[in-house]
Design a protein around this motif. Structure first.
Motif, short mmCIF file in Angstrom:
data_model
loop_
_atom_site.label_atom_id
_atom_site.label_comp_id
_atom_site.label_asym_id
_atom_site.label_seq_id
_atom_site.Cartn_x
_atom_site.Cartn_y
_atom_site.Cartn_z
N ALA A 14 7.01 -4.15 -13.46
CA ALA A 14 6.55 -2.78 -13.26
C ALA A 14 7.18 -1.86 -14.30
O ALA A 14 8.37 -1.98 -14.62
CB ALA A 14 6.90 -2.30 -11.85
N LEU A 85 2.75 0.09 -16.14
CA LEU A 85 2.02 -0.75 -15.19
C LEU A 85 2.69 -0.75 -13.82
O LEU A 85 3.93 -0.67 -13.71
CB LEU A 85 1.91 -2.17 -15.72
CG LEU A 85 0.83 -2.34 -16.79
CD1 LEU A 85 1.06 -3.59 -17.62
CD2 LEU A 85 -0.55 -2.38 -16.15
N THR A 90 -2.25 -5.24 -10.56
CA THR A 90 -2.45 -6.68 -10.57
C THR A 90 -3.89 -7.04 -10.21
O THR A 90 -4.40 -6.61 -9.18
CB THR A 90 -1.49 -7.37 -9.58
OG1 THR A 90 -0.14 -7.18 -10.03
CG2 THR A 90 -1.78 -8.86 -9.49
N VAL A 109 1.58 -7.79 -12.25
CA VAL A 109 2.69 -6.85 -12.42
C VAL A 109 3.65 -7.05 -11.25
O VAL A 109 3.30 -6.87 -10.09
CB VAL A 109 2.20 -5.40 -12.45
CG1 VAL A 109 3.36 -4.45 -12.72
CG2 VAL A 109 1.11 -5.22 -13.51
#
Length: 111
Positions: A14, A85, A90, A109
């Motif tokens: 992340a 992200l 995801t 992620v």
């Protein structure tokens, strides 16, 4: 006929970044709009971003300010730069041009 091949997916933490590429071949002169879609498990496929041959872009609200779609001068390559992200990003990401879809590339992620 247009053929699309995506690349650039992977696993990222992340806050990280990834850049997806979509290479188009065949009748690319017929392409007016190319887009990136994504589909998470158990969810419908959704539009992430799109770009016209003239360079006009559109984004899903969930990715505005974090993702950037761009293209080569000809509509033969389209990119999706993904920054900041989040785990909810995801999904399998698909490149689209009209009725044609790429095979998809997984983006994961981790939190």
């Amino acid at each position: 006929q247009v053929h699309l091949v995506e690349s650039g997916g992977g696993l990222v933490q992340a806050g990280g970044s990834l850049r997806l590429s979509c290479a188009a071949s065949g009748s690319i002169f017929s392409i007016n709009v190319m887009g990136w879609y994504r589909q998470a498990p158990g969810k419908q496929r959704e539009l992430v971003a799109a770009i016209t041959s003239g360079g006009t872009t559109t984004y899903a609200d969930s990715v505005k300010g974090r993702f950037t779609i761009s293209k080569a001068n000809a509509m033969n390559t389209v990119y999706l730069q993904m920054n900041s992200l989040k785990p909810e990003d995801t999904a399998v990401y698909y490149c689209n041009a009209g009725r044609k879809w790429g095979q998809g590339t997984q983006v994961t992620v981790s939190s």
